[in-house]
Design an enzyme around this catalytic site. Structure first.
Site, PDB file in Angstrom:
ATOM      1  CB  THR A  14      29.161   6.040 -25.105  1.00 55.93           C
ATOM      2  OG1 THR A  14      28.279   6.067 -24.397  1.00 55.93           O
ATOM      3  CG2 THR A  14      28.514   5.070 -26.321  1.00 55.93           C
ATOM      4  CB  THR A  91      29.278  12.533 -26.040  1.00 51.10           C
ATOM      5  OG1 THR A  91      28.226  11.489 -25.620  1.00 51.10           O
ATOM      6  CG2 THR A  91      30.134  11.691 -26.930  1.00 51.10           C
ATOM      7  CG  ASP A  92      26.919  12.104 -20.916  1.00 52.06           C
ATOM      8  OD1 ASP A  92      26.490  12.123 -22.053  1.00 52.06           O
ATOM      9  OD2 ASP A  92      26.741  11.308 -20.006  1.00 52.06           O
TER      10      ASP A  92
HETATM   11  N1  ASP Z   1      27.040   8.705 -20.945  1.00 52.87           N
HETATM   12  C1  ASP Z   1      27.996   8.532 -22.009  1.00 52.87           C
HETATM   13  C2  ASP Z   1      29.158   9.396 -21.324  1.00 52.87           C
HETATM   14  O1  ASP Z   1      29.539  10.399 -21.306  1.00 52.87           O
HETATM   15  C3  ASP Z   1      27.759   9.035 -23.179  1.00 52.87           C
HETATM   16  C4  ASP Z   1      28.751   8.942 -24.289  1.00 52.87           C
HETATM   17  O2  ASP Z   1      29.840   8.718 -24.007  1.00 52.87           O
HETATM   18  O3  ASP Z   1      28.489   9.091 -25.296  1.00 52.87           O
HETATM   19  O4  ASP Z   1      30.200   8.461 -20.780  1.00 52.87           O
END
Ligand code: ASP
Length: 330
Positions: A14, A91-92
């Site tokens: 993200t 973050t995932d």
């Molecule tokens: N879905 C995203 C990812 O992990 C979430 C994020 O980056 O916060 O790529």
């Protein structure tokens, strides 16, 4: 002190997403240099920043290959004299990737993993603040010896303890049982206590791509799916109820499986340890450990899976793996 050098590796997520005109949704697009250019305050740090465009993937699509290649690239940067490294990513999967990087890194230089919960098109996007904080941490001497840390929302978490605990909040990352190692105040690192010693396993991965399953106990499961999955695994993490309990219907399958491959007993809760000596009914922690399962101790199920993957990929056998879990997970 001479000017500090920090290598930044961007993996996507993200933090690096912009709107895709074809779909109207956001997708990974920004390069490492573009991420740095969006944070003019980094120039005030007097740090030499080296941008490495490593991957452009959502966190969910990163694999162990990407992370072991990243660990090698970070090692090369340290070899070349970098004082610290920043990794930006989705973050995932941070709670898993950061722990793998931590296990593989025996040196003293900090590796700081960060990301963003709000993408750059949203009001209050947190990426720039998190990159700035990560840069401060990677350049700081206070985090020498900390291994890999996760820095978001001005909090510094150990890779071993951190969890993504909210699906949307900018304050999504917590260390449920231990709390953060420290915070950033006025752009400076403040640690809450001395750094704990950590275990690392930097050896070569000679046995590529072991298949390590993660099975979660749930109400009324008759164990059929567990049996089907276990047959396809080279290693298994059982995310049990509470302190390490499973339905009685799982017991025979877990015992048979543990005679063939390493099976780690962890908790599905993600806060607090699996016990070893309190309950003794069939399917309890005492019963399962006596049947050959390996105690995951204080490692949550995701971290236990990362450690088990690494040890299997290094060609280690079940006895050695059990000894390592005894030493590391307590
Ligand atoms: N879905 C995203 C990812 O992990 C979430 C994020 O980056 O916060 O790529």
């Amino acid at each position: 002190m001479s000017k500090r050098t920090v290598a930044i590796f961007s993996l996507g997520g993200t933090i690096a997403m912009t709107t895709d005109p074809a779909t109207g949704g956001v997708v990974p697009a920004l390069s490492a240099q573009e991420l740095l250019d969006a944070v003019p305050a980094l120039q005030d740090l007097d740090v030499d920043l080296q941008a490495h465009d490593f991957r452009r993937l959502p966190g969910a699509s990163l694999g162990f290959d990407d992370l072991t290649a990243l660990s090698d690239a970070i090692g090369d940067a340290f070899q070349a004299g970098c004082d610290g490294a920043v990794v930006t990513q989705g973050t995932d999967t941070i709670e898993e990737t950061a722990y793998l990087l931590d296990l593989l890194h025996a040196g003293d230089q900090p590796i700081v993993v960060t990301g963003a919960m709000r993408n750059p098109t949203q009001p209050g996007a947190d990426g720039p603040a998190n990159i700035h904080a990560a840069g401060v941490c990677a350049a700081s001497t206070e985090l020498n010896g900390a291994g890999t840390v996760v820095v978001l929302c001005d909090q510094i978490h150990a890779a071993r303890t951190v969890r993504k605990s909210h699906s949307t909040s900018p304050a999504a990352f917590t260390s449920p049982a231990a709390g953060p190692l420290g915070h950033l105040y006025e752009g400076r690192v403040h640690l809450h206590g001395p750094l704990a010693p950590r275990a690392t396993f930097p050896g070569a991965l000679t046995n590529p791509a072991p298949r390590v399953g993660l099975y979660t106990a749930a109400l009324g499961d008759d164990g059929t799916l567990l049996g089907t999955m276990a047959e396809a695994c080279d290693g298994l993490v059982m995310a049990a109820f509470g302190v390490g309990h499973v339905p009685q219907s799982f017991v025979a399958t877990l015992e048979t499986t543990a005679a063939r491959i390493p099976v780690v007993l962890a908790s599905r809760i993600g806060n607090g340890p699996v016990l070893e000596a309190t309950y003794s009914f069939p399917g309890s922690e005492k019963d399962l450990l006596a049947r050959g399962l390996i105690r995951g101790g204080h490692l949550d199920a995701y971290k236990a899976r990362v450690l088990l993957y690494l040890l299997l990929a290094q060609g280690r056998k079940t006895d050695e793996i059990a000894a390592i879990f005894r030493a590391v997970a307590n």
